[in-house]
Write an enzyme that holds these catalytic residues in place. Structure first.
Site, PDB file in Angstrom:
ATOM      1  N   PRO A 173       0.851  -1.190   0.000  1.00  0.00           N
ATOM      2  CA  PRO A 173       0.000   0.000   0.000  1.00  0.00           C
ATOM      3  C   PRO A 173       0.888   1.241   0.000  1.00  0.00           C
ATOM      4  O   PRO A 173       1.832   1.329   0.775  1.00  0.00           O
ATOM      5  CB  PRO A 173      -0.767  -0.111   1.331  1.00  0.00           C
ATOM      6  CG  PRO A 173       0.070  -0.991   2.196  1.00  0.00           C
ATOM      7  CD  PRO A 173       0.832  -1.904   1.288  1.00  0.00           C
TER       8      PRO A 173
ATOM      9  N   CYS B 253       1.921   3.126   9.826  1.00  0.00           N
ATOM     10  CA  CYS B 253       2.152   4.453   9.248  1.00  0.00           C
ATOM     11  C   CYS B 253       2.832   5.367  10.275  1.00  0.00           C
ATOM     12  O   CYS B 253       2.338   5.539  11.388  1.00  0.00           O
ATOM     13  CB  CYS B 253       0.825   5.076   8.781  1.00  0.00           C
ATOM     14  SG  CYS B 253       1.093   6.725   8.089  1.00  0.00           S
TER      15      CYS B 253
ATOM     16  N   LYS C   8      -0.662  -4.764   8.858  1.00  0.00           N
ATOM     17  CA  LYS C   8       0.669  -4.374   8.371  1.00  0.00           C
ATOM     18  C   LYS C   8       1.347  -3.623   9.500  1.00  0.00           C
ATOM     19  O   LYS C   8       0.829  -2.597   9.963  1.00  0.00           O
ATOM     20  CB  LYS C   8       0.567  -3.523   7.110  1.00  0.00           C
ATOM     21  CG  LYS C   8       1.936  -3.135   6.549  1.00  0.00           C
ATOM     22  CD  LYS C   8       1.819  -2.683   5.100  1.00  0.00           C
ATOM     23  CE  LYS C   8       3.141  -2.214   4.538  1.00  0.00           C
ATOM     24  NZ  LYS C   8       3.530  -0.894   4.996  1.00  0.00           N
TER      25      LYS C   8
ATOM     26  N   GLY D 147       7.323  -2.005  -2.334  1.00  0.00           N
ATOM     27  CA  GLY D 147       6.811  -0.637  -2.362  1.00  0.00           C
ATOM     28  C   GLY D 147       7.604   0.210  -3.334  1.00  0.00           C
ATOM     29  O   GLY D 147       7.345   0.220  -4.554  1.00  0.00           O
TER      30      GLY D 147
HETATM   31  C1  LIG Z   1       5.046   7.167  -0.973  1.00  0.00           C
HETATM   32  C2  LIG Z   1       4.774   6.086   0.028  1.00  0.00           C
HETATM   33  C3  LIG Z   1       3.506   5.947   0.544  1.00  0.00           C
HETATM   34  C4  LIG Z   1       3.224   4.941   1.492  1.00  0.00           C
HETATM   35  N1  LIG Z   1       1.959   4.778   1.950  1.00  0.00           N
HETATM   36  C5  LIG Z   1       1.664   3.726   2.774  1.00  0.00           C
HETATM   37  C6  LIG Z   1       0.326   3.445   3.144  1.00  0.00           C
HETATM   38  O1  LIG Z   1      -0.632   4.098   2.722  1.00  0.00           O
HETATM   39  N2  LIG Z   1       0.119   2.379   3.999  1.00  0.00           N
HETATM   40  C7  LIG Z   1       1.151   1.600   4.472  1.00  0.00           C
HETATM   41  O2  LIG Z   1       0.922   0.655   5.235  1.00  0.00           O
HETATM   42  N3  LIG Z   1       2.429   1.842   4.095  1.00  0.00           N
HETATM   43  C8  LIG Z   1       2.701   2.866   3.262  1.00  0.00           C
HETATM   44  N4  LIG Z   1       3.975   3.060   2.828  1.00  0.00           N
HETATM   45  C9  LIG Z   1       5.031   2.101   3.253  1.00  0.00           C
HETATM   46  C10 LIG Z   1       5.169   0.965   2.220  1.00  0.00           C
HETATM   47  O3  LIG Z   1       4.005   0.198   2.129  1.00  0.00           O
HETATM   48  C11 LIG Z   1       6.342   0.047   2.609  1.00  0.00           C
HETATM   49  O4  LIG Z   1       6.067  -0.543   3.846  1.00  0.00           O
HETATM   50  C12 LIG Z   1       7.662   0.792   2.707  1.00  0.00           C
HETATM   51  O5  LIG Z   1       7.835   1.672   1.619  1.00  0.00           O
HETATM   52  C13 LIG Z   1       8.847  -0.187   2.762  1.00  0.00           C
HETATM   53  O6  LIG Z   1       8.861  -1.011   1.622  1.00  0.00           O
HETATM   54  P1  LIG Z   1       9.846  -0.722   0.350  1.00  0.00           P
HETATM   55  O7  LIG Z   1      11.248  -0.683   0.876  1.00  0.00           O
HETATM   56  O8  LIG Z   1       9.572  -1.856  -0.578  1.00  0.00           O
HETATM   57  O9  LIG Z   1       9.447   0.617  -0.198  1.00  0.00           O
HETATM   58  C14 LIG Z   1       4.268   4.075   1.924  1.00  0.00           C
HETATM   59  C15 LIG Z   1       5.545   4.230   1.385  1.00  0.00           C
HETATM   60  C16 LIG Z   1       5.808   5.213   0.444  1.00  0.00           C
HETATM   61  C17 LIG Z   1       7.189   5.332  -0.130  1.00  0.00           C
END
Ligand SMILES: Cc1cc2nc3c(=O)[nH]c(=O)nc-3n(C[C@H](O)[C@H](O)[C@H](O)COP(=O)(O)O)c2cc1C
Length: 329
Positions: free
Chosen positions: A9, A90, A129, A214
Site C-alpha cells: 500500500p 504508518c 501491516k 513498495g
Molecule cells: C510514498 C509512500 C507511501 C506509502 N503509503 C503507505 C500506506 O498508505 N500504507 C502503508 O501501510 N504503508 C505505506 N507506505 C510504506 C510501504 O508500504 C512500505 O512498507 C515501505 O515503503 C517499505 O517497503 P519498500 O522498501 O519496498 O518501499 C508508503 C511508502 C511510500 C514510499
C-alpha cells in the site's frame, strides 16, 4: 511456485490505475492506498472505488476506534474488497497523533480490541501491516503478531523498521524471520526489495511466505513480470528499453485518464514520469521542467523530446565505446 510478489500500500501511488498496471505485469495481489475508516463511513463510494477487473485486492484501512474500523471493514467488504488490511505501521505525524498507524503498536491491548471487533464483523481475509515497533527500545512485532494470530487474523505483513526510524537505515530482515517462526499464519516480508533477486534473498533468509514491494515498483512495474519465483534469482536479461518505458508512460497515462479525466491524469503522471526516468542522463533539468507542464500535449512533447535526447546520447556513447575498443584492441 507461482508469484508471491505483492504490491505494498502506498498513499498517493497505489490508486486503481497503478494497481491495474502492476496486475497487467504479473502482480497477483495489490493493496490500495490507506483509507481513513472514518472517511469511508462518512463518504462511502467517493472515498474508495474497487473495479471489477482488479481482484484480488486488499483495502487498507487506518483508524484507532475498534467500532469504526470494524464498520468500515464491513463497508469495504460490501464494496468488493477481497481482504481488509489494518494499518499499524504508518509513521506520519498526522496519523499517529490520532492514535492510528504505528501508534497502535504501543498499545497491544488496543490492538487486541480492534482485531477482535473487525474479525467479528468481516468474513473476508483480514491482515495487519506492522513495523518493528515504536522505537529501538520497544521492538514488539512478535508480540503484536501473536495477538493477531490469536484474534483470527489471516496474515501479517511486516516492514521491519521502527516508527522512529521512518525510512532511515536498513530494514532488519532478521525480524521478519523471527515473526515467521513465532506464528503459524502467513507472513509477508517487506522493506528494501528492489529487484527479483532481492525478493528471492528475502524469501530464503527469512522463510517468509510472500514479498511485498513498495518503492521498488515506482517507475518500475516490470518488477512484477516474473510470475514464477524460480526465475527471481536472476535479473531480467535486459532492463526495459527506452521504447518500452515510453510506451509504459503512455499506457499509464491513459489508464489514469480513463479513471479520472485528462487534467487529473496530467497532474498524476508527472510524478510517475519522474520515477520512470530517474537516474537517466540530464534528468535533473527534465524533472524541473516537468512540474511546470499542465497540459497534455506540452507534457508529451517534453517527454518525447527528452527520450529522443537520451537515445541520441546512448547511441553516441555506444559509438564512442566501440571506437575506444578498436583503438585499444
Ligand atoms: C510514498 C509512500 C507511501 C506509502 N503509503 C503507505 C500506506 O498508505 N500504507 C502503508 O501501510 N504503508 C505505506 N507506505 C510504506 C510501504 O508500504 C512500505 O512498507 C515501505 O515503503 C517499505 O517497503 P519498500 O522498501 O519496498 O518501499 C508508503 C511508502 C511510500 C514510499
Amino acid at each position: 511456485m507461482s508469484s508471491n510478489l505483492i504490491l505494498a500500500p502506498m498513499s498517493g501511488i497505489t490508486d486503481y490505475p497503478f494497481r491495474r498496471l502492476v496486475r497487467e505485469m504479473g502482480c497477483n495481489l495489490a493493496f490500495t492506498e490507506m483509507v481513513s475508516a472514518e472517511g469511508l463511513l462518512r463518504k462511502g463510494r467517493s472515498f474508495l472505488k474497487i473495479e471489477k477487473d482488479e481482484h484480488p485486492v486488499s483495502v487498507q484501512l487506518f483508524g484507532s476506534d475498534p467500532n469504526i474500523l470494524a464498520e468500515a471493514a464491513q463497508v469495504a467488504e460490501g464494496m468488493g474488497a477481497d481482504a481488509i488490511d489494518i494499518n499499524m505501521g504508518c509513521p506520519a505525524k498526522q496519523v499517529v497523533k490520532t492514535g492510528a498507524g504505528a501508534d497502535l503498536m504501543r498499545f497491544p491491548e488496543k490492538v487486541k480490541g480492534i482485531l477482535f471487533e473487525v474479525r467479528k464483523k468481516v468474513k473476508s481475509l483480514i491482515t495487519i501491516k506492522i513495523r518493528s515497533g515504536w522505537d529501538g527500545e520497544h521492538i514488539n512485532a512478535v508480540e503484536i503478531s501473536k495477538i493477531a494470530e490469536d484474534c483470527g487474523i489471516d496474515a501479517i505483513s511486516i516492514h521491519p523498521r521502527t516508527r522512529v526510524q521512518g525510512f532511515r537505515g536498513q530494514a532488519d530482515w532478521s525480524l521478519i524471520g523471527e515473526v515467521k517462526r513465532a506464528v503459524h499464519i502467513p507472513v509477508i516480508g517487506n522493506g528494501d526489495v528492489t529487484t527479483p533477486p532481492l525478493a528471492k534473498k528475502m524469501l530464503e533468509e527469512t522463510g517468509c511466505d510472500g514479498v511485498m514491494i513498495g518503492r521498488g515498483a515506482l517507475g518500475n512495474p516490470w518488477i512484477f513480470r516474473f510470475k514464477n519465483s524460480e526465475h527471481w534469482g536472476r535479473e531480467p536479461a535486459m532492463p526495459p528499453s527506452l521504447e518500452e518505458r515510453k510506451n509504459m508512460i503512455h499506457h499509464h497515462f491513459f489508464l489514469i485518464q480513463a479513471h479520472c479525466g485528462e487534467k487529473g491524469a496530467v497532474k498524476t503522471i508527472r510524478k510517475h514520469v519522474y520515477w520512470y526516468t530517474k537516474g537517466f542522463p540530464g534528468c535533473a533539468s527534465f524533472h524541473s521542467k516537468l512540474s511546470g507542464l499542465r497540459e497534455k500535449n506540452a507534457l508529451f512533447e517534453a517527454i518525447h523530446s527528452y527520450f529522443d535526447f537520451v537515445q541520441r546520447r546512448n547511441q553516441c556513447q555506444s559509438f564512442e565505446s566501440m571506437e575506444n575498443r578498436s583503438v585499444t584492441g
